[in-house]
Design an enzyme around this catalytic site. Structure first.
Site, PDB file in Angstrom:
ATOM      1  N   ASP A   1      15.380  -0.002  12.213  1.00 26.32           N
ATOM      2  CA  ASP A   1      14.668   1.271  12.557  1.00 26.32           C
ATOM      3  C   ASP A   1      15.441   2.234  13.059  1.00 26.32           C
ATOM      4  O   ASP A   1      14.920   2.838  14.013  1.00 26.32           O
ATOM      5  CB  ASP A   1      13.470   0.894  13.110  1.00 26.32           C
ATOM      6  CG  ASP A   1      12.654  -0.101  12.523  1.00 26.32           C
ATOM      7  OD1 ASP A   1      12.382   0.003  11.038  1.00 26.32           O
ATOM      8  OD2 ASP A   1      11.956  -1.144  13.027  1.00 26.32           O
TER       9      ASP A   1
ATOM     10  N   THR B   1      20.003   2.572   8.214  1.00 25.94           N
ATOM     11  CA  THR B   1      21.376   2.021   8.641  1.00 25.94           C
ATOM     12  C   THR B   1      21.230   0.554   8.552  1.00 25.94           C
ATOM     13  O   THR B   1      20.335  -0.188   8.479  1.00 25.94           O
ATOM     14  CB  THR B   1      21.903   2.667   9.929  1.00 25.94           C
ATOM     15  OG1 THR B   1      20.945   2.418  10.912  1.00 25.94           O
ATOM     16  CG2 THR B   1      21.674   4.380   9.605  1.00 25.94           C
TER      17      THR B   1
ATOM     18  N   HIS C   1       8.030   3.185   9.049  1.00 21.45           N
ATOM     19  CA  HIS C   1       7.937   2.316  10.132  1.00 21.45           C
ATOM     20  C   HIS C   1       6.650   2.814  11.030  1.00 21.45           C
ATOM     21  O   HIS C   1       6.598   4.114  11.122  1.00 21.45           O
ATOM     22  CB  HIS C   1       9.141   2.352  11.124  1.00 21.45           C
ATOM     23  CG  HIS C   1       8.906   1.385  12.404  1.00 21.45           C
ATOM     24  ND1 HIS C   1       9.062   0.217  12.077  1.00 21.45           N
ATOM     25  CD2 HIS C   1       8.739   1.568  13.734  1.00 21.45           C
ATOM     26  CE1 HIS C   1       8.777  -0.604  13.476  1.00 21.45           C
ATOM     27  NE2 HIS C   1       8.737   0.283  14.414  1.00 21.45           N
TER      28      HIS C   1
ATOM     29  N   SER D   1       0.956  -1.361   0.177  1.00 20.95           N
ATOM     30  CA  SER D   1      -0.017  -0.042   0.013  1.00 20.95           C
ATOM     31  C   SER D   1       0.811   1.193  -0.027  1.00 20.95           C
ATOM     32  O   SER D   1       0.276   2.372  -0.671  1.00 20.95           O
ATOM     33  CB  SER D   1      -0.976  -0.082   1.090  1.00 20.95           C
ATOM     34  OG  SER D   1      -0.289   0.160   2.383  1.00 20.95           O
TER      35      SER D   1
HETATM   36  C1  GRF Z   1       3.584  -0.639   7.081  1.00 16.98           C
HETATM   37  O1  GRF Z   1       3.044  -0.525   8.115  1.00 16.98           O
HETATM   38  C2  GRF Z   1       5.104  -0.024   7.215  1.00 16.98           C
HETATM   39  O2  GRF Z   1       5.058   0.946   8.096  1.00 16.98           O
HETATM   40  C3  GRF Z   1       5.797  -1.482   7.656  1.00 16.98           C
HETATM   41  O3  GRF Z   1       5.348  -2.464   6.863  1.00 16.98           O
HETATM   42  C4  GRF Z   1       3.783  -2.028   6.432  1.00 16.98           C
HETATM   43  C5  GRF Z   1       3.950  -2.211   5.056  1.00 16.98           C
HETATM   44  O4  GRF Z   1       2.544  -2.043   4.367  1.00 16.98           O
HETATM   45  N1  GRF Z   1       7.368  -1.163   7.415  1.00 16.98           N
HETATM   46  P1  GRF Z   1       2.579  -1.980   3.028  1.00 16.98           P
HETATM   47  O5  GRF Z   1       2.811  -3.437   2.279  1.00 16.98           O
HETATM   48  O6  GRF Z   1       2.896  -0.667   2.518  1.00 16.98           O
HETATM   49  O7  GRF Z   1       0.977  -2.045   2.836  1.00 16.98           O
END
Ligand code: GRF
Length: 224
Positions: free
Chosen positions: A156, A152, A120, A20
């Site tokens: 996170d 890095t 994140h 997404s």
């Molecule tokens: C998101 O919540 C992102 O913050 C995390 O993994 C999820 C990925 O969602 N790193 P999508 O595949 O972009 O829908």
């Protein structure tokens, strides 16, 4: 001083799942809110929905199979060398991790210093790693959110570029909170990419400073 690029920023998106955030970037590019072009969508999962989204938009979709590397002693680095070859082949300028479920190694980080971003679903440095939304609820936080940061080798851990906050409601589950946060993710990730495209991000140690926009067609672009 920020400056305009001679061509749209060349992006690669690495994604393992539903994609997404990839879609949000695609939509922002198509709506001309982001001056970039996605030259490759790369996944470690053959059936990732993100690859399907790429195909729908006629973007190059590339599956890099981790299996052949599994037996090697430095298998994570070896896998990243394969990814790096793809990135170099496509003259990628900025790499976006978007739900990429692999921890990148120095192979990628050193080849793309401050040129790999991740999103994140927490207000870092709180709750790095998995299940960030659930952790925030269980900790009793009243506010949660999302963070775009440079990547890095640490999980996170890199310098923070943009964050957005949302409230945590008493009746929230991990799922309802994740949905509220995701809406913000889809706003700040394209914004961060556009700031990079406009060459407005300055890294000073752990801090990423956002320079004022150059006047464009009589207007000044503000960070918000
Ligand atoms: C998101 O919540 C992102 O913050 C995390 O993994 C999820 C990925 O969602 N790193 P999508 O595949 O972009 O829908």
């Amino acid at each position: 001083m920020s400056s305009r690029r001679p061509h749209p920023l060349r992006l690669a998106v690495l994604a393992s799942g539903r994609g997404s955030n990839l879609q949000a970037i695609i939509d922002a590019i198509e709506a001309r809110r982001v001056d970039a072009t996605i030259v490759a969508v790369i996944s470690n999962k053959k059936d990732a929905a993100a690859l399907e989204r790429a195909r729908k938009h006629n973007l190059m979709d590339i599956f890099v199979d981790p299996k052949p590397f599994a037996g090697q002693p430095d298998n994570r680095e070896a896998y990243d060398r394969a990814i790096l070859a793809v990135l170099q082949q496509h003259d990628v300028e900025l790499v976006l991790l978007a739900g990429y479920m692999k921890i990148v190694t120095t192979v990628l980080v050193n080849a793309f210093p401050h040129r790999i971003m991740n999103i994140h679903p927490s207000l870092l440095p709180s709750f790095p790693g998995l299940d960030a939304q659930k952790q925030a609820i269980e900790w009793g936080c009243k506010v949660a959110g999302c963070t775009v940061h440079f990547v890095t080798e640490g999980v996170d851990e890199g310098a923070i570029i943009l964050q957005a906050a949302v409230p945590i409601l008493d009746q929230d589950t991990a799922e309802t909170l994740a949905a509220r946060i995701l809406k913000e993710e889809h706003k700040i990730y394209p914004k961060a990419v556009q700031l990079f495209a406009e060459n407005r991000l300055r890294v000073e140690g752990r801090r990423v400073l956002i320079e004022q926009g150059m006047p464009v067609d009589g207007a000044v672009i503000s960070p918000s």
